[in-house]
Design an enzyme around this catalytic site. Structure first.
Site, PDB file in Angstrom:
ATOM      1  N   ASN A 198     -38.962 -26.375  10.478  1.00  0.00           N
ATOM      2  CA  ASN A 198     -39.624 -26.697  11.754  1.00  0.00           C
ATOM      3  C   ASN A 198     -38.626 -26.984  12.878  1.00  0.00           C
ATOM      4  OD1 ASN A 198     -38.614 -29.098  10.956  1.00  0.00           O
ATOM      5  ND2 ASN A 198     -40.577 -30.194  10.858  1.00  0.00           N
ATOM      6  N   ASP A 209     -29.905 -40.760   2.414  1.00  0.00           N
ATOM      7  CA  ASP A 209     -30.806 -41.191   3.499  1.00  0.00           C
ATOM      8  C   ASP A 209     -30.538 -42.657   3.839  1.00  0.00           C
ATOM      9  OD1 ASP A 209     -32.856 -41.612   5.263  1.00  0.00           O
ATOM     10  OD2 ASP A 209     -34.447 -41.578   3.752  1.00  0.00           O
ATOM     11  N   HIS A 264     -11.441  11.815  -3.362  1.00  0.00           N
ATOM     12  CA  HIS A 264     -11.991  13.138  -3.682  1.00  0.00           C
ATOM     13  C   HIS A 264     -13.207  13.384  -2.787  1.00  0.00           C
ATOM     14  CE1 HIS A 264     -14.774  15.674  -6.287  1.00  0.00           C
ATOM     15  NE2 HIS A 264     -13.718  16.441  -6.163  1.00  0.00           N
ATOM     16  N   ASN A 265     -13.377  14.635  -2.328  1.00  0.00           N
ATOM     17  CA  ASN A 265     -14.520  14.944  -1.442  1.00  0.00           C
ATOM     18  C   ASN A 265     -14.640  13.889  -0.345  1.00  0.00           C
ATOM     19  OD1 ASN A 265     -15.120  17.133  -3.011  1.00  0.00           O
ATOM     20  ND2 ASN A 265     -16.956  16.297  -3.946  1.00  0.00           N
ATOM     21  N   GLU A 319      -9.105  14.578   1.010  1.00  0.00           N
ATOM     22  CA  GLU A 319      -9.414  15.983   0.711  1.00  0.00           C
ATOM     23  C   GLU A 319     -10.200  16.615   1.848  1.00  0.00           C
ATOM     24  OE1 GLU A 319     -11.424  18.787  -2.760  1.00  0.00           O
ATOM     25  OE2 GLU A 319     -11.777  16.631  -2.799  1.00  0.00           O
ATOM     26  N   ASP A 333     -12.246  20.225   2.510  1.00  0.00           N
ATOM     27  CA  ASP A 333     -12.800  21.464   1.938  1.00  0.00           C
ATOM     28  C   ASP A 333     -13.168  22.407   3.081  1.00  0.00           C
ATOM     29  OD1 ASP A 333     -13.295  22.457  -0.521  1.00  0.00           O
ATOM     30  OD2 ASP A 333     -14.896  21.067  -1.035  1.00  0.00           O
ATOM     31  N   HIS A 390     -19.181  20.652   1.380  1.00  0.00           N
ATOM     32  CA  HIS A 390     -19.069  20.960  -0.045  1.00  0.00           C
ATOM     33  C   HIS A 390     -19.718  22.325  -0.262  1.00  0.00           C
ATOM     34  CE1 HIS A 390     -17.850  19.610  -3.924  1.00  0.00           C
ATOM     35  NE2 HIS A 390     -19.020  19.888  -4.458  1.00  0.00           N
ATOM     36  N   GLU A 400      -8.443  22.284   0.483  1.00  0.00           N
ATOM     37  CA  GLU A 400      -9.162  23.249  -0.350  1.00  0.00           C
ATOM     38  C   GLU A 400      -9.575  24.368   0.600  1.00  0.00           C
ATOM     39  OE1 GLU A 400     -11.265  23.970  -4.151  1.00  0.00           O
ATOM     40  OE2 GLU A 400      -9.843  22.419  -3.634  1.00  0.00           O
ATOM     41  N   SER A 442      -3.176  20.655  -9.827  1.00  0.00           N
ATOM     42  CA  SER A 442      -4.362  19.793  -9.905  1.00  0.00           C
ATOM     43  C   SER A 442      -5.035  19.990 -11.256  1.00  0.00           C
ATOM     44  CB  SER A 442      -5.350  20.145  -8.791  1.00  0.00           C
ATOM     45  OG  SER A 442      -4.844  19.746  -7.544  1.00  0.00           O
TER      46      SER A 442
END
Length: 750
Positions: free
Chosen positions: A148, A182, A304-305, A334, A336, A349, A383, A514
């Site tokens: 509140n 308290d 990768h990718n 990488e 591609d 890809h 790639e 690779s």
């Protein structure tokens, strides 16, 4: 409780944020909606909702933000650049893998207020010390529980709060603590009384017991007593006396303790919870390794990718994926490349539904972000599926955009016998791709520009439906290479791997192959020693099987065990494998390069991960971990009344002989301060290669346990003694103040 944050909240930009603004949230060129945003009273939470929706709203913390980008500095913002001018636009970038929030203000003044305001709040959050963080944590809970908003909390609200905090507590005990706090007997607690209540609640008996073991009077640790603790428990030896003095000066919540050159219990707890009291040796977090050895002597953080944010069948290709990987310390990305329909090469890809991005945009992104977190070299693994014309365009973009950053010639006029070092290549981007001829024949104009794919293809063994040039697609193919692109390949010429014997007699140090995960694992098992020797002389890259269409990862440890440097992982996929990668590369300034153990840097090494005992200097160690307690674990299930049943598992990854797991029992209904006091024992046969992963899970007898948090680190970076392990989320981001308290001992196996 007046916090230092209040001065930030007096800032005019922050005041405007607290008053609230209507900002346009943009998800794409075709999707943008107005939302009402405001900063809440805690000065840390940003709240927003649709102006038309009912009660639904969203919040996020400033602590989750990494940076604010101004103008058109994201793909989404660039796509709407014509519609919304740069001075109205800004992007909030989150830690980890969470997507950006792209926003457009109604006026340049409003945009600036949010940009500057959020930047100040991020700076404030990043510069808080441990005590301020703890105060902020308490303040946050008070705000959440004070439904509140009257600045007070009654016992009913406190009971609800305990559930929210992951605490199952006997009601009588909770009422007892409430009554003690308290002091005005008003039936409610104001913020200062709540802090007192919270301190009683979080009183840690297990820390008090350790303190008592060394404190003569039970009230404080004298300089001599603290020195004794550091020497006997924390394994600090001769430096313990100087360190004890530094700690007393640093952790001095009590003025009396400071004057008497002693440490209070509160100061002792602050030290144990600090970076110095953490499990990771602080000096090894800094850049400390020799960076002047050949590139092949280092493990290199590799993606990768890299262009994907999700899976590799339908996922989105994105520049943000490159930015996220580079910010994580990745040093090999990488790309591609395929022929674009309008003459510009595109990256995606191949043969899938993933979206496309322009090659030149990726190179511009690399230019901006490659060296923000580390100035050590970045390798671009290309790639290349483009025809000669677009290869020439790629070469032009690389030269024009990267300029001096791009390495285009050997560092030395002589043909190298060893690869150059990361130190020599600082600030340079290297291209890994096929090359016409070698460094010896750079000036031979009579060379053909045809490269046989049989000679140059990667070493995939039929577990790849569509990636990395599988033999099924490349047998007896000739691919034309543009000389302009070929000439940019210097130290990373892609070649086909024939055998270790062939490589030993014929290969040049700048040639690299690779391997798919299955090929690499097969070679590691059948010819581990030869693989280690090969990787001491030249680089190699491993990558996930093409069958992993969900972008899952393989365990990188299998590849590191034989010295593979470029172990490429899907950075976009969180989980054990990325935890290990983050763990290995957390050391050495998170620079993305880690020096391999000495027995893996010798071209005539006899080390084999299958037979670690055969190497000189073989010295197994005993690792003993007493799991004492955990603190303030996050809730897994947000349902009201749901409280975790935590257990701790310790996992060792290393040579096959070292793979091991042990776990504690689970504690029922306590994520707040569970205590185990259980000891887990391991023998580590090759400590130089081992990684240790601590995982906390929510036990479930009916189904799989839920993940709560983890922390992974190299065995060689562990500090023995009483230590806190600061847990990370599944995404690898910090979840303060969640931690596990342990006592670690490492000894010779006798």
């Amino acid at each position: 409780m007046e916090r230092e944050g209040s001065c930030v909240q007096d800032d005019p930009h922050v005041k405007l944020m607290m008053a609230g603004s209507t900002l346009r949230k943009v998800k794409s060129r075709s999707w943008n909606r107005q939302r009402h945003f405001r900063l809440l009273e805690d000065g840390l939470t940003i709240w927003y909702k649709s102006r038309w929706a009912g009660k639904g709203h969203s919040t996020f913390s400033v602590m989750d933000l990494e940076v604010v980008r101004e103008g058109h500095q994201s793909e989404v913002m660039l796509s709407i650049a014509e519609e919304f001018p740069a001075e109205l636009c800004f992007t909030l970038v989150f830690h980890g893998r969470q997507g950006n929030l792209d926003l457009v203000a109604d006026s340049p003044e409003e945009a600036q207020a949010w940009i500057q305001g959020v930047r100040k709040l991020i700076h404030k959050a990043q510069t808080m010390d441990e005590q301020e963080r703890q105060d902020q944590w308490v303040q946050d809970w008070f705000q959440k529980a004070d439904k509140n908003k009257d600045g007070k909390m009654n016992f009913k609200e406190v009971k609800k709060l305990l559930k929210m905090m992951n605490v199952e507590m006997n009601e009588d005990h909770a009422l007892h603590l409430f009554t003690m706090a308290d002091k005005w007997k008003s039936g409610s607690l104001e913020i200062e009384q709540f802090v007192h209540f919270y301190k009683m609640l979080t009183q840690r008996d297990e820390v008090w017991k350790v303190f008592q073991d060394y404190s003569g009077d039970g009230e404080k640790l004298t300089l001599e007593e603290l020195e004794s603790f550091l020497r006997l428990e924390q394994g600090e030896g001769d430096q313990s006396s100087q360190h004890a003095l530094e700690l007393i000066q640093c952790y001095k919540p009590s003025e009396t303790a400071m004057n008497q050159s002693s440490m209070s219990l509160e100061g002792f707890e602050m030290y144990l919870c600090s970076q110095e009291g953490s499990i990771f040796k602080p000096e090894l977090l800094e850049l400390h390794q020799d960076m002047s050895q050949p590139l092949s002597h280092y493990f290199i953080s590799s993606s990768h990718n890299t262009y994907l944010l999700e899976d590799q069948l339908r996922g989105q290709s994105s520049l943000e994926a490159y930015i996220q990987a580079l910010k994580r310390g990745c040093r090999c990305v990488e790309v591609d490349c395929w022929d674009g329909s309008d003459g510009e090469p595109v990256v995606y890809h191949g043969h899938t539904l993933t979206s496309k991005i322009l090659f030149k945009d990726i190179i511009s992104t690399l230019k901006e972000y490659a060296f923000q977190v580390s100035d050590l070299p970045v390798i671009v693994s290309l790639e290349n599926h483009c025809g000669v014309e677009q290869q020439m365009i790629m070469a032009k973009h690389l030269r024009q955009i990267l300029g001096e950053m791009l390495l285009t010639a050997p560092l030395d006029v002589h043909i190298p016998q060893l690869l150059p070092s990361p130190q020599e290549l600082r600030g340079k981007i290297l291209l890994k791709a096929k090359k016409i001829g070698g460094l010896e024949t750079c000036l031979d104009e009579t060379l053909t520009d045809e490269v046989s794919d049989e000679d140059e293809m990667t070493n995939e063994d039929m577990d790849s439906p569509c990636t990395e040039d599988s033999p099924a697609q490349t047998t007896n193919k000739k691919s034309k290479l543009s000389r302009e692109l070929s000439d940019l390949v210097v130290y990373c010429k892609s070649v086909h791997f024939h055998s270790f014997e062939h490589a030993l007699s014929q290969a040049k140090c700048y040639e690299m192959s690779s391997f798919s995960e299955s090929k690499a694992k097969k070679l590691a098992k059948e010819a581990g020693t030869e693989f280690v020797q090969y990787n001491a002389r030249q680089l190699c890259r491993t990558y996930p099987s093409g069958l992993r269409t969900d972008s899952s990862n393989y365990n990188p440890q299998d590849m590191w065990n034989v010295g593979c440097q470029i172990v490429a992982l899907n950075f976009q996929t969180a989980g054990l494998e990325m935890d290990l990668n983050d763990g290995l590369f957390r050391q050495n300034g998170s620079c993305g390069y880690v020096l391999k153990p000495d027995f893996m840097r010798d071209g005539s090494s006899q080390f084999s991960p299958e037979r670690p005992e055969d190497r000189p200097g073989y010295k197994p160690l005993r690792l003993s971990i007493q799991v004492i307690s955990a603190q303030q674990l996050p809730k897994v299930n947000q349902k009201e009344g749901s409280i975790v049943d935590p257990l701790v598992r310790v996992e060792i990854y290393g040579v096959p002989q070292d793979q091991a797991k042990e776990e504690t029992g689970h504690i029922n209904n306590n994520g707040f301060n569970p205590v185990w006091n259980e000891t887990l024992n391991f023998i580590v046969y090759t400590p130089e290669l081992a990684l240790v992963r601590f995982v906390v899970e929510d036990y479930d007898k009916a189904s799989r346990n839920d993940f709560i948090g983890q922390f992974s680190l190299p065995f060689t970076c562990i500090q023995p003694g009483y230590r806190h392990i600061h847990l990370l989320s599944r995404d690898g981001t910090a979840i303060p103040p969640s931690s596990v308290f342990v006592n670690i001992s490492i000894s010779d196996l006798s």
